[in-house]
Design an enzyme around this catalytic site. Structure first.
Site, PDB file in Angstrom:
ATOM      1  N   GLY A   1      35.628  37.258  52.014  1.00 21.84           N
ATOM      2  CA  GLY A   1      35.598  38.420  51.393  1.00 21.84           C
ATOM      3  C   GLY A   1      34.511  39.417  51.588  1.00 21.84           C
ATOM      4  O   GLY A   1      33.565  38.505  51.854  1.00 21.84           O
TER       5      GLY A   1
ATOM      6  N   ALA B   1      18.569  42.936  58.591  1.00 21.91           N
ATOM      7  CA  ALA B   1      17.622  41.735  58.639  1.00 21.91           C
ATOM      8  C   ALA B   1      17.490  40.497  59.429  1.00 21.91           C
ATOM      9  O   ALA B   1      16.604  40.196  59.991  1.00 21.91           O
ATOM     10  CB  ALA B   1      17.457  41.381  57.339  1.00 21.91           C
TER      11      ALA B   1
ATOM     12  N   ARG C   1      39.798  35.296  56.654  1.00 17.85           N
ATOM     13  CA  ARG C   1      40.195  33.772  55.253  1.00 17.85           C
ATOM     14  C   ARG C   1      41.018  33.306  56.680  1.00 17.85           C
ATOM     15  O   ARG C   1      41.669  33.344  57.158  1.00 17.85           O
ATOM     16  CB  ARG C   1      40.524  33.725  54.343  1.00 17.85           C
ATOM     17  CG  ARG C   1      40.239  35.163  53.570  1.00 17.85           C
ATOM     18  CD  ARG C   1      40.743  34.738  51.802  1.00 17.85           C
ATOM     19  NE  ARG C   1      39.983  35.733  51.368  1.00 17.85           N
ATOM     20  CZ  ARG C   1      39.030  35.711  50.200  1.00 17.85           C
ATOM     21  NH1 ARG C   1      38.328  34.939  50.589  1.00 17.85           N
ATOM     22  NH2 ARG C   1      38.692  36.796  49.781  1.00 17.85           N
TER      23      ARG C   1
ATOM     24  N   GLY D   1      31.525  33.233  51.087  1.00 11.32           N
ATOM     25  CA  GLY D   1      31.251  32.699  50.023  1.00 11.32           C
ATOM     26  C   GLY D   1      31.344  30.974  50.004  1.00 11.32           C
ATOM     27  O   GLY D   1      31.599  30.654  51.420  1.00 11.32           O
ATOM     28  N   ASP D   2      32.122  30.497  48.775  1.00 13.81           N
ATOM     29  CA  ASP D   2      32.557  29.197  49.142  1.00 13.81           C
ATOM     30  C   ASP D   2      32.782  28.707  51.040  1.00 13.81           C
ATOM     31  O   ASP D   2      32.700  27.644  50.633  1.00 13.81           O
ATOM     32  CB  ASP D   2      32.604  28.559  47.456  1.00 13.81           C
ATOM     33  CG  ASP D   2      34.723  28.847  47.175  1.00 13.81           C
ATOM     34  OD1 ASP D   2      34.834  29.903  47.677  1.00 13.81           O
ATOM     35  OD2 ASP D   2      34.300  27.960  46.430  1.00 13.81           O
TER      36      ASP D   2
ATOM     37  N   THR E   1      29.365  37.045  48.538  1.00 16.95           N
ATOM     38  CA  THR E   1      30.665  37.026  47.115  1.00 16.95           C
ATOM     39  C   THR E   1      30.447  38.001  46.246  1.00 16.95           C
ATOM     40  O   THR E   1      29.711  38.091  45.334  1.00 16.95           O
ATOM     41  CB  THR E   1      31.590  36.303  47.297  1.00 16.95           C
ATOM     42  OG1 THR E   1      32.248  35.912  46.193  1.00 16.95           O
ATOM     43  CG2 THR E   1      30.006  35.308  46.662  1.00 16.95           C
ATOM     44  N   ILE E   2      31.528  38.452  45.729  1.00 17.60           N
ATOM     45  CA  ILE E   2      31.056  39.743  44.792  1.00 17.60           C
ATOM     46  C   ILE E   2      31.207  38.444  43.367  1.00 17.60           C
ATOM     47  O   ILE E   2      30.302  39.083  42.234  1.00 17.60           O
ATOM     48  CB  ILE E   2      32.237  40.472  43.953  1.00 17.60           C
ATOM     49  CG1 ILE E   2      33.645  40.623  45.209  1.00 17.60           C
ATOM     50  CG2 ILE E   2      32.166  42.101  45.383  1.00 17.60           C
ATOM     51  CD1 ILE E   2      34.535  41.693  44.465  1.00 17.60           C
ATOM     52  N   ASP E   3      31.922  36.947  43.458  1.00 22.36           N
ATOM     53  CA  ASP E   3      32.251  36.488  42.000  1.00 22.36           C
ATOM     54  C   ASP E   3      30.884  36.269  42.357  1.00 22.36           C
ATOM     55  O   ASP E   3      31.172  35.412  40.855  1.00 22.36           O
ATOM     56  CB  ASP E   3      33.308  35.698  42.763  1.00 22.36           C
ATOM     57  CG  ASP E   3      34.859  36.272  43.196  1.00 22.36           C
ATOM     58  OD1 ASP E   3      34.883  37.330  42.971  1.00 22.36           O
ATOM     59  OD2 ASP E   3      35.450  35.153  43.645  1.00 22.36           O
TER      60      ASP E   3
ATOM     61  N   ASP F   1      29.921  32.969  42.597  1.00 22.44           N
ATOM     62  CA  ASP F   1      29.648  31.685  41.947  1.00 22.44           C
ATOM     63  C   ASP F   1      29.651  30.607  42.681  1.00 22.44           C
ATOM     64  O   ASP F   1      30.436  29.659  42.910  1.00 22.44           O
ATOM     65  CB  ASP F   1      31.831  32.198  42.471  1.00 22.44           C
ATOM     66  CG  ASP F   1      32.383  32.374  43.133  1.00 22.44           C
ATOM     67  OD1 ASP F   1      31.452  32.392  44.198  1.00 22.44           O
ATOM     68  OD2 ASP F   1      33.536  31.742  43.435  1.00 22.44           O
TER      69      ASP F   1
ATOM     70  N   ARG G   1      37.817  34.761  40.925  1.00 24.68           N
ATOM     71  CA  ARG G   1      38.657  34.368  41.285  1.00 24.68           C
ATOM     72  C   ARG G   1      38.855  32.843  40.879  1.00 24.68           C
ATOM     73  O   ARG G   1      39.912  33.155  39.397  1.00 24.68           O
ATOM     74  CB  ARG G   1      38.497  33.821  43.231  1.00 24.68           C
ATOM     75  CG  ARG G   1      40.006  32.701  43.082  1.00 24.68           C
ATOM     76  CD  ARG G   1      40.129  32.558  44.428  1.00 24.68           C
ATOM     77  NE  ARG G   1      40.833  33.330  45.611  1.00 24.68           N
ATOM     78  CZ  ARG G   1      40.527  33.603  47.102  1.00 24.68           C
ATOM     79  NH1 ARG G   1      39.612  32.810  46.957  1.00 24.68           N
ATOM     80  NH2 ARG G   1      40.803  34.778  47.734  1.00 24.68           N
TER      81      ARG G   1
ATOM     82  N   ALA H   1      32.158  46.398  25.578  1.00 22.59           N
ATOM     83  CA  ALA H   1      33.701  46.061  25.576  1.00 22.59           C
ATOM     84  C   ALA H   1      34.241  44.944  24.499  1.00 22.59           C
ATOM     85  O   ALA H   1      33.074  44.595  23.220  1.00 22.59           O
ATOM     86  CB  ALA H   1      33.819  44.837  26.385  1.00 22.59           C
TER      87      ALA H   1
ATOM     88  N   GLU I   1      40.502  38.367  36.132  1.00 24.68           N
ATOM     89  CA  GLU I   1      41.728  37.729  37.259  1.00 24.68           C
ATOM     90  C   GLU I   1      41.405  36.063  37.121  1.00 24.68           C
ATOM     91  O   GLU I   1      42.442  35.587  37.246  1.00 24.68           O
ATOM     92  CB  GLU I   1      41.020  38.322  38.584  1.00 24.68           C
ATOM     93  CG  GLU I   1      40.813  37.783  38.979  1.00 24.68           C
ATOM     94  CD  GLU I   1      41.010  37.743  40.822  1.00 24.68           C
ATOM     95  OE1 GLU I   1      41.647  38.124  41.032  1.00 24.68           O
ATOM     96  OE2 GLU I   1      40.011  38.439  41.684  1.00 24.68           O
TER      97      GLU I   1
ATOM     98  N   ARG J   1      35.495  45.964  45.613  1.00 25.60           N
ATOM     99  CA  ARG J   1      34.654  45.675  46.663  1.00 25.60           C
ATOM    100  C   ARG J   1      34.339  46.380  47.427  1.00 25.60           C
ATOM    101  O   ARG J   1      32.824  45.737  48.420  1.00 25.60           O
ATOM    102  CB  ARG J   1      35.693  44.544  47.120  1.00 25.60           C
ATOM    103  CG  ARG J   1      36.490  43.432  46.586  1.00 25.60           C
ATOM    104  CD  ARG J   1      35.961  41.619  47.994  1.00 25.60           C
ATOM    105  NE  ARG J   1      36.775  42.205  48.839  1.00 25.60           N
ATOM    106  CZ  ARG J   1      37.615  41.589  49.181  1.00 25.60           C
ATOM    107  NH1 ARG J   1      38.420  40.894  48.394  1.00 25.60           N
ATOM    108  NH2 ARG J   1      38.309  41.525  50.500  1.00 25.60           N
TER     109      ARG J   1
HETATM  110  O1  F6P Z   1      35.726  37.990  47.835  1.00 28.72           O
HETATM  111  C1  F6P Z   1      35.936  37.914  45.902  1.00 28.72           C
HETATM  112  C2  F6P Z   1      37.461  37.726  45.467  1.00 28.72           C
HETATM  113  O2  F6P Z   1      37.799  39.967  45.862  1.00 28.72           O
HETATM  114  C3  F6P Z   1      38.124  37.760  44.456  1.00 28.72           C
HETATM  115  O3  F6P Z   1      37.488  37.991  43.252  1.00 28.72           O
HETATM  116  C4  F6P Z   1      39.593  38.108  44.603  1.00 28.72           C
HETATM  117  O4  F6P Z   1      40.124  37.216  43.607  1.00 28.72           O
HETATM  118  C5  F6P Z   1      39.906  37.758  46.071  1.00 28.72           C
HETATM  119  O5  F6P Z   1      38.573  37.715  46.621  1.00 28.72           O
HETATM  120  C6  F6P Z   1      40.683  38.713  46.775  1.00 28.72           C
HETATM  121  O6  F6P Z   1      41.062  38.667  47.887  1.00 28.72           O
HETATM  122  P1  F6P Z   1      42.190  38.804  48.931  1.00 28.72           P
HETATM  123  O7  F6P Z   1      41.055  40.093  49.298  1.00 28.72           O
HETATM  124  O8  F6P Z   1      42.205  37.788  50.373  1.00 28.72           O
HETATM  125  O9  F6P Z   1      42.853  39.446  48.642  1.00 28.72           O
END
Ligand code: F6P
Length: 324
Positions: free
Chosen positions: A16, A27, A77, A107-108, A131-133, A135, A177, A192, A226, A258
């Site tokens: 992602g 950079a 991906r 990301g991972d 990655t925005i996650d 993780d 994710r 919240a 999510e 994103r």
């Molecule tokens: O990159 C991380 C992410 O944005 C997750 O937060 C999300 O579950 C996933 O990618 C969504 O992936 P895609 O853009 O392939 O639907």
């Protein structure tokens, strides 16, 4: 200083996209050029590596893109890279283009790809967490996380305005994710009433408790990741079951999180990690990710990186305190 004769680096973004990737590319190329090293951009992640979809990168072109979201190199991906055949093809392409090191931003999934690739490829790889996650182990923050949280906050603030006006219950689903970081940060900083993340087992119970006392005299905001096993729909159904008269809406923020210009923090992280990745290659490091831990550069082997980044205890404690 380049002590190990690296002359040509390949760089790519994968998985992602995340805000700050372009800053990291800039950079990387700038640091390489300063040392007389050529940088080839590999387009569309591992897909472009297999297809030889390459482009020459120049720092003076990339510097105009530091403020932009997404990735100028495009991303994917790749299913083909998961197969040994795909990885063999990629190796052959890298060799025939005389690339002698790789810098990967992702990301991972990207790091798992590098680990598998290292079984057949001797070239040194350096990773940058993008990655925005958030993780990824071995770094406090990943590229794009801060920008995504800011986007989530701006949108949740807007939802609060309308929610307060109607005394509505809103369930806002944010990305992540398998990770609750975006939900945790955006939920806490928007006040919240409940935050549901995959890393916490008690949050749903607290939510049910609160909802049973909810009197429809105010808004009630739930931020759910999510990745949470319960999910927005089930949360909504449960709330309705307990309190059938509530006026409830679900909003999924989705991919809006994103995109957008990277925050100052993500731009700086991209700049620091791009330079660090090139330095790491010059120092002879191999198969490590450059990250920032406690505001210091830190290098972590890929085997550790792919272990899920846990939410730290301090934040879990705050979540519990605010959840009750
Ligand atoms: O990159 C991380 C992410 O944005 C997750 O937060 C999300 O579950 C996933 O990618 C969504 O992936 P895609 O853009 O392939 O639907």
């Amino acid at each position: 200083m380049n002590t190990n004769k690296i002359k040509h680096i390949g760089v790519f973004t994968s998985g992602g996209d995340s805000p700050g990737m372009n800053a990291a590319l800039y950079a990387t190329v700038r640091a390489a050029e300063a040392n007389g090293i050529k940088v080839t951009g590999i387009r569309k992640g591992y897909e472009g590596m297999i297809d030889g979809d390459f482009t020459t990168l120049k720092a003076h072109e990339l510097q105009k893109l530091v403020h932009t979201g997404g990735t100028v190199l495009k991303t994917a991906r790749s299913k083909r890279f998961m197969d040994l055949e795909g990885r063999k093809k990629a190796l052959q392409i890298l060799n025939s283009n005389s690339i002698d090191a790789l810098i990967a931003i992702g990301g991972d999934g990207t790091f798992k790809g590098l680990l598998a690739f290292s079984e057949i490829c001797e070239l040194p790889f350096i990773g940058i967490p993008g990655t925005i996650d958030n993780d990824i182990s071995g770094t406090d923050y990943t590229l794009g996380f801060d920008s995504a949280v800011n986007t989530a906050i701006q949108n949740i603030d807007k939802i609060r305005d309308t929610a307060e006006s109607h005394n509505r219950v809103f369930i806002v689903e944010v990305m992540g994710r398998d990770s609750g970081y975006i939900a945790l940060h955006s939920g806490l900083t928007t006040g919240a009433d409940a935050i549901l993340i995959p890393e916490s087992g008690k949050d749903f119970i607290y939510l049910l408790d609160k909802v049973s006392n909810y009197n429809s005299e105010d808004a009630f905001l739930v931020v759910v990741s999510e990745g949470d096993e319960i999910g927005a729909e089930l949360v909504a159904a449960k709330i309705k079951e307990i309190n059938p008269y509530v006026d409830l809406r679900i909003t999924r923020l989705g991919h809006v999180q994103r995109g957008g210009n990277p925050s100052a923090q993500d731009r700086m992280l991209g700049i620091r990690l791009g330079v660090a990745a090139v330095d790491a290659l010059f120092q002879g490091r191999k198969n490590v990710m450059a990250g920032v831990l406690h505001n210091q550069l830190h290098f972590t082997v890929f085997e550790e990186v792919v272990k899920q980044h846990q939410v730290n205890d301090e934040l879990k404690k705050i979540l519990e305190l605010f959840g009750k």
